[in-house]
Scaffold this active site. Structure first.
Site, short mmCIF file in Angstrom:
data_model
loop_
_atom_site.label_atom_id
_atom_site.label_comp_id
_atom_site.label_asym_id
_atom_site.label_seq_id
_atom_site.Cartn_x
_atom_site.Cartn_y
_atom_site.Cartn_z
N LYS A 198 0.85 -1.19 0.00
CA LYS A 198 0.00 0.00 0.00
C LYS A 198 0.89 1.24 0.00
CE LYS A 198 -1.64 2.82 2.96
NZ LYS A 198 -1.58 4.08 2.21
N GLY A 251 6.97 4.59 8.32
CA GLY A 251 6.13 5.77 8.52
C GLY A 251 6.43 6.39 9.87
N SER A 252 5.45 7.11 10.37
CA SER A 252 5.69 7.85 11.61
C SER A 252 5.59 6.92 12.83
CB SER A 252 4.65 8.96 11.73
OG SER A 252 3.36 8.38 11.79
N THR A 253 6.17 7.37 13.92
CA THR A 253 6.12 6.58 15.16
C THR A 253 4.68 6.47 15.65
OG1 THR A 253 8.37 7.20 15.69
CG2 THR A 253 7.00 6.52 17.54
N GLY A 256 3.03 3.91 13.58
CA GLY A 256 3.68 2.63 13.89
C GLY A 256 3.06 1.96 15.10
N GLU A 273 9.93 0.79 10.58
CA GLU A 273 10.97 1.80 10.32
C GLU A 273 10.29 3.14 10.53
OE1 GLU A 273 14.01 1.21 9.83
OE2 GLU A 273 14.09 -0.85 9.13
N CYS A 307 13.81 10.34 6.99
CA CYS A 307 13.85 9.82 8.36
C CYS A 307 15.25 9.85 8.95
CB CYS A 307 13.30 8.40 8.39
SG CYS A 307 14.14 7.32 7.23
P1 NDP Z 1 2.54 8.17 8.25
O1 NDP Z 1 2.90 7.34 9.43
O2 NDP Z 1 1.47 9.16 8.39
O3 NDP Z 1 2.13 7.22 7.02
C1 NDP Z 1 2.92 6.16 6.58
C2 NDP Z 1 2.05 5.18 5.83
O4 NDP Z 1 1.13 4.60 6.75
C3 NDP Z 1 1.20 5.81 4.72
O5 NDP Z 1 1.06 4.89 3.65
C4 NDP Z 1 -0.12 6.03 5.43
O6 NDP Z 1 -1.21 6.15 4.57
C5 NDP Z 1 -0.20 4.77 6.29
N1 NDP Z 1 -1.11 4.88 7.43
C6 NDP Z 1 -1.60 5.99 8.03
N2 NDP Z 1 -2.43 5.64 9.04
C7 NDP Z 1 -2.46 4.29 9.08
C8 NDP Z 1 -3.12 3.34 9.93
N3 NDP Z 1 -3.93 3.70 10.93
N4 NDP Z 1 -2.91 2.02 9.70
C9 NDP Z 1 -2.08 1.62 8.71
N5 NDP Z 1 -1.45 2.47 7.86
C10 NDP Z 1 -1.62 3.80 8.07
O7 NDP Z 1 3.90 8.82 7.77
P2 NDP Z 1 4.10 9.82 6.59
O8 NDP Z 1 3.51 9.28 5.34
O9 NDP Z 1 3.69 11.16 7.05
O10 NDP Z 1 5.69 9.73 6.43
C11 NDP Z 1 6.52 10.42 7.25
C12 NDP Z 1 7.00 9.56 8.43
O11 NDP Z 1 7.63 8.40 7.95
C13 NDP Z 1 8.05 10.30 9.22
O12 NDP Z 1 7.78 10.20 10.59
C14 NDP Z 1 9.35 9.58 8.90
O13 NDP Z 1 10.31 9.62 9.86
C15 NDP Z 1 8.87 8.20 8.62
N6 NDP Z 1 9.82 7.53 7.75
C16 NDP Z 1 10.64 6.58 8.28
C17 NDP Z 1 11.60 5.97 7.50
C18 NDP Z 1 12.49 4.91 8.07
O14 NDP Z 1 13.03 4.13 7.30
N7 NDP Z 1 12.66 4.83 9.37
C19 NDP Z 1 11.77 6.32 6.11
C20 NDP Z 1 10.84 7.31 5.63
C21 NDP Z 1 9.90 7.88 6.45
P3 NDP Z 1 -1.73 7.64 4.21
O15 NDP Z 1 -0.70 8.19 3.30
O16 NDP Z 1 -3.03 7.43 3.58
O17 NDP Z 1 -1.83 8.37 5.51
#
Ligand code: NDP
Length: 507
Positions: A198, A251-253, A256, A273, A307
């Site tokens: 996704k 994604g975000s903490t 996560g 991650e 990140c």
């Molecule tokens: P989010 O956590 O908002 O989203 C990440 C993904 O999760 C998106 O596809 C999002 O969909 C999906 N998502 C959102 N809500 C849910 C849920 N309840 N259940 C399952 N999936 C969900 O992060 P961002 O997209 O804003 O990305 C930025 C964040 O990602 C930053 O905190 C960054 O640090 C982290 N990141 C970490 C990396 C690493 O390797 N450690 C690398 C790159 C980024 P939707 O887009 O529809 O919200």
């Protein structure tokens, strides 16, 4: 019509792809979303619509997981590891052959400058697949010398097999779309798993283009399924799904943590991650010019939407002013613009919402008394741009020094002649532990400091060294598990132990 695609030349392949209908890729076929819901994908540099995609909901996730399960039990399970290697190498070659189209799509979708898009495709995505293609034939168990149930030595055999974990659900963010896509796909293919990916609905274009290449490479239908959708709908349905064996989340903490809760139903494996707030620690003997460029890259790569970004700069007082002047001098001259313009050094942020978030942090920095050295503004006009911003001189506990901003905002502070433990304690004052760097010519200081920084990855005299073979992942609230390298295969595998006894046990 997007002004950018009128102003800058894009290939006819890119143009044709954008003009196509963008459906979900399930079981090797393009399908309409069951709800019929659509979403406009925006070029963040012009705010113009570049495509309309279909959005997956729970029913589409069910269909994608069913297709992945069918492929896992069926054709894919019969394909040898050698064949998996060949399919992956073919896909890598197809990525290289379509590099320009993928790069143009990534620029229009995400906003990053062209040169970086080309690098993430030819220098990273295809190489990452090739690296894991090599692993497919090297995944094996062990024989273990044991005497179970009291049988004599040599009267039994125990061996382990490494088996694919099954159907993987991958959820990826918008900041580096194709890199994230391949990062989840490659270990899944190498280990013999099937996958439902996704992408973020904000940046689905390269993921959708990859489906054509996956088909062309000859990867069987259902092995890879791509379902862009809203996180709280499609993402959550995937993480809750009882027939998914593992979630690979980037994604975000905050999200996560929700993923972990959703995964509890069938106790699926989860790797995370997550966010970061990484320190860049500069000792007085460091090469100031290299530090200046390194700090700029560490903080502003991908407009700071990275990140691993080094957003907390700690510089020894003897060279603090020199480094700050150098960073501010370059940052204030950086050319903001459309990623298709070859002169562009910094693109826009991903969305209006992200720009607002970053500007709110900049306001908080000013309100909490930090000194603004450069940037701090969002230029007017179209596009979600924010100027590269440098703050100094405050106490470390302010918001911009603590929280992940995910934008081009760097906070710098100086340190004196303290011992390394004291400096490390300051660098480690963060809930995160993803990356970090140490800058010095003294190898003892470099290695000692690297060992003291509580992060999954620390670089010396560079920031965030990335290679498919370097394990990557976070300590503390930056995540669970590691990706990249041999360790990156582990979460996609499970171990089965088998024992045979040659003679009757004595009891
Ligand atoms: P989010 O956590 O908002 O989203 C990440 C993904 O999760 C998106 O596809 C999002 O969909 C999906 N998502 C959102 N809500 C849910 C849920 N309840 N259940 C399952 N999936 C969900 O992060 P961002 O997209 O804003 O990305 C930025 C964040 O990602 C930053 O905190 C960054 O640090 C982290 N990141 C970490 C990396 C690493 O390797 N450690 C690398 C790159 C980024 P939707 O887009 O529809 O919200």
């Amino acid at each position: 019509m997007n002004a950018a695609t009128e102003t800058f030349a894009i290939s006819s392949a890119t143009r044709q792809f954008l003009e196509r209908k963008h459906q979900l890729f399930i079981g090797g076929k393009w399908q309409n979303a069951q709800s019929g819901e659509t979403f406009a994908v925006i070029d963040p540099a012009t705010e113009a619509r570049i495509a309309t995609i279909q959005l997956a909901n729970e029913l589409d996730i069910d269909a994608a997981v069913a297709a992945a399960r069918k492929a896992f039990k069926g054709e894919w399970s019969k394909i040898s590891s050698h064949q998996r290697t060949r399919l992956m190498l073919k896909l890598a070659d197809l990525i290289d052959a379509n590099m320009q189209t993928l790069a143009e799509l990534e620029v229009l979708d995400n906003g990053l400058p062209m040169m970086l898009a080309q690098y993430t495709i030819a220098g990273y995505a295809s190489e990452f697949l090739r690296y894991y293609a090599g692993w497919a034939t090297k995944i094996h168990g062990e024989t273990i010398p044991v005497s179970p149930m009291g049988v004599a030595n040599g009267e039994s055999l125990t061996y382990t097999r490494r088996e694919p974990v099954g159907v993987v659900g991958a959820i990826i963010p918008w900041n580096a779309p194709i890199a994230m896509f391949v990062l989840k796909l490659a270990p899944a293919l190498a280990t013999g798993c099937t996958i439902v990916i996704k992408p973020s609905e904000l940046t689905p274009m390269t993921a959708l283009f990859m489906c054509d290449l996956i088909k062309q490479a000859g990867i069987p239908d259902g092995v890879v399924n791509v379902v862009p959708g809203i996180g709280t709908v499609a993402g959550e349905a995937l993480t809750r799904h009882e027939d998914v064996n593992k979630i690979a989340f980037t994604g975000s903490t905050a999200v996560g943590k929700k993923v972990v809760e959703s995964a509890l139903g069938n106790l699926k494996k989860v790797t995370l991650e997550l966010g970061g707030k990484s320190p860049v620690v500069v000792f007085p003997d460091a090469d100031v010019q290299a530090v200046t460029m390194g700090a700029i890259r560490a903080a502003f790569f991908l407009q700071g939407q990275n990140c691993m970004a080094g957003t907390r700069l700690f510089v020894h007082k003897d060279i603090f002013d020199q480094v700050i002047q150098g960073v501010a001098g370059i940052a204030s001259q950086m050319k903001l613009g459309h990623g298709l313009d070859p002169a562009t050094q910094l693109g826009p942020l991903i969305s209006a919402q992200q720009r607002e978030r970053v500007m709110a942090y900049i306001k908080a920095g000013k309100d909490e008394g930090a000194e603004l050295v450069c940037g701090g503004e969002a230029p007017g006009g179209k596009g979600f741009f924010v100027k590269p911003t440098l703050f100094t001189h405050s106490h470390q506990n302010i918001k911009i020094a603590r929280e992940e901003i995910f934008g081009p905002v760097l906070y710098a502070q100086s340190f004196g002649d303290s011992d390394l433990e004291t400096i490390a304690a300051e660098a480690n004052k963060s809930i995160y532990g993803l990356s970090g760097s140490v800058w010095t010519k003294d190898i003892a200081v470099g290695h000692k400091m690297a060992s003291l920084i509580d992060s999954g990855q620390v670089s010396i005299n560079c920031h965030a060294a990335v290679d498919p073979a370097i394990p990557f992942g976070g300590n503390k609230m930056s995540g669970w598990g590691r990706e990249f390298g041999k360790e990156g295969l582990e979460p996609y595998l499970k171990t089965k132990a088998t024992t045979v006894i040659f003679s009757q046990p004595p009891f």
